[in-house]
Design a protein around this motif. Structure first.
Motif, PDB file in Angstrom:
ATOM      1  N   ASP A   1     -20.825  52.714  32.178  1.00  0.00           N
ATOM      2  CA  ASP A   1     -21.636  53.478  31.244  1.00  0.00           C
ATOM      3  C   ASP A   1     -21.272  54.967  31.333  1.00  0.00           C
TER       4      ASP A   1
ATOM      5  N   THR B   1     -21.943  50.708  18.370  1.00  0.00           N
ATOM      6  CA  THR B   1     -21.689  50.615  19.808  1.00  0.00           C
ATOM      7  C   THR B   1     -22.258  49.326  20.379  1.00  0.00           C
TER       8      THR B   1
ATOM      9  N   PHE C   1     -12.670  50.895  24.340  1.00  0.00           N
ATOM     10  CA  PHE C   1     -13.686  51.902  24.027  1.00  0.00           C
ATOM     11  C   PHE C   1     -14.610  51.393  22.929  1.00  0.00           C
ATOM     12  N   ALA C   2     -15.919  51.443  23.217  1.00  0.00           N
ATOM     13  CA  ALA C   2     -16.928  51.014  22.250  1.00  0.00           C
ATOM     14  C   ALA C   2     -17.321  52.201  21.380  1.00  0.00           C
ATOM     15  N   GLY C   3     -16.848  52.217  20.136  1.00  0.00           N
ATOM     16  CA  GLY C   3     -17.084  53.351  19.255  1.00  0.00           C
ATOM     17  C   GLY C   3     -18.476  53.371  18.666  1.00  0.00           C
ATOM     18  N   GLY C   4     -18.795  54.467  18.004  1.00  0.00           N
ATOM     19  CA  GLY C   4     -20.107  54.633  17.383  1.00  0.00           C
ATOM     20  C   GLY C   4     -20.401  56.097  17.167  1.00  0.00           C
TER      21      GLY C   4
ATOM     22  N   ILE D   1     -28.673  50.748  24.490  1.00  0.00           N
ATOM     23  CA  ILE D   1     -27.289  50.492  24.896  1.00  0.00           C
ATOM     24  C   ILE D   1     -27.253  49.847  26.280  1.00  0.00           C
TER      25      ILE D   1
ATOM     26  N   THR E   1     -21.377  60.205  25.040  1.00  0.00           N
ATOM     27  CA  THR E   1     -21.209  58.762  24.860  1.00  0.00           C
ATOM     28  C   THR E   1     -21.399  58.420  23.396  1.00  0.00           C
ATOM     29  N   THR E   2     -21.059  57.180  23.043  1.00  0.00           N
ATOM     30  CA  THR E   2     -21.371  56.678  21.713  1.00  0.00           C
ATOM     31  C   THR E   2     -22.646  55.849  21.770  1.00  0.00           C
TER      32      THR E   2
ATOM     33  N   THR F   1     -16.133  50.731  27.979  1.00  0.00           N
ATOM     34  CA  THR F   1     -17.014  51.890  28.121  1.00  0.00           C
ATOM     35  C   THR F   1     -17.315  52.524  26.775  1.00  0.00           C
ATOM     36  N   ASN F   2     -18.430  53.223  26.726  1.00  0.00           N
ATOM     37  CA  ASN F   2     -18.765  54.065  25.574  1.00  0.00           C
ATOM     38  C   ASN F   2     -18.759  55.533  25.968  1.00  0.00           C
ATOM     39  N   SER F   3     -18.145  55.839  27.106  1.00  0.00           N
ATOM     40  CA  SER F   3     -18.130  57.195  27.658  1.00  0.00           C
ATOM     41  C   SER F   3     -16.781  57.859  27.425  1.00  0.00           C
TER      42      SER F   3
END
Length: 249
Positions: free
Chosen positions: A97, A155, A138-141, A190, A149-150, A119-121
């Motif tokens: 995270d 995400t 990478f989890a975008g958003g 999240i 972060t996203t 990760t979203n970081s």
């Protein structure tokens, strides 16, 4: 005694002991428990503490913005990161995270470790961009600027396509009865998803986050397989978590 004096006394107690009980305050302030309950609500509405059944507990003292957190208690984060490494094995899919303790783990990964990090970081992704054997998803958003972060539906949907072996996240606050909490609603959503899609969850926490509570609920402490801290596992403040069956390192 006027209300302002009572409110300050309540805050002083929370600052010293991390919690206050209605019955104790009622006796000390020589007012009814209903009066104390109303005083606690005033302080809770001002985000100065968290009201719970029978009293109140302190918020986590950790700074909210990432830039402040990355400079906070760096030595303890290095201690925690060194303990995490023994849980990581080749072939694992591991969620990281956006916590600064999690970043410390990413920065300390051995060059020959072969895992996939989801990760979203942005800081975690940046730390791993030159790692020779770690794959990064990478989890975008939408960018959440306070934590780099996203967040949002995109995400969450990205994470829902993953089945992870481990989830490693830095907690904002944890309490044995209130559970795992954080200061931001979307971050809580999240983190809930991260836990749901992982076989096992490891929480990283300095001692100052233990027995604290914030506004948004992530889940019960029983969602955690392990809590890794910067102190000895035998520390008295961790006894309730050991009794709940959580591994403490």
């Amino acid at each position: 005694m006027v209300r302002e004096e009572r409110l300050q006394i309540i805050l002083d107690h929370v600052s010293k002991d991390n919690k206050v009980m209605l019955t104790e305050l009622s006796e000390k302030l020589n007012v009814s428990e209903d009066t104390v309950r109303r005083d606690i609500k005033v302080l809770a509405d001002q985000k100065l503490l968290t009201a719970v059944r029978g009293g109140a507990v302190a918020h986590s003292p950790i700074p909210h913005h990432y830039r402040a957190r990355e400079k906070h208690d760096v030595a303890s984060k290095k201690v925690i990161a060194s303990k995490v490494l023994s849980f990581l094995k080749d072939g694992q899919v591991v969620i990281f995270d956006g916590g600064t303790s999690t970043l410390a783990v990413a920065e300390s990964l051995p060059d020959d470790l072969r895992i996939t990090v989801v990760t979203n970081s942005f800081p975690v992704a940046n730390a791993l961009e030159d790692h020779p054997t770690v794959e990064v998803i990478f989890a975008g958003g939408r960018l959440y600027k306070s934590s780099f972060t996203t967040i949002g539906h995109e995400t969450i949907n990205a994470f829902r396509n993953i089945r992870a072996d481990l989830c490693i996240f830095g907690i904002c606050s944890v309490h044995p009865t209130i559970g795992i909490t954080t200061r931001d609603y979307e971050e809580a959503e999240i983190k809930k998803t991260m836990i749901e899609i992982s076989k096992e969850t490891i929480a990283l926490s300095t001692l100052e986050k233990i027995n604290k509570a914030d506004s948004y609920y992530i889940g019960p402490v029983t969602e955690l397989a392990t809590i890794i801290t910067d102190v000895s596992p035998d520390d008295e403040q961790l006894s309730t978590y050991r009794e709940a069956g959580i591994n403490i390192f």
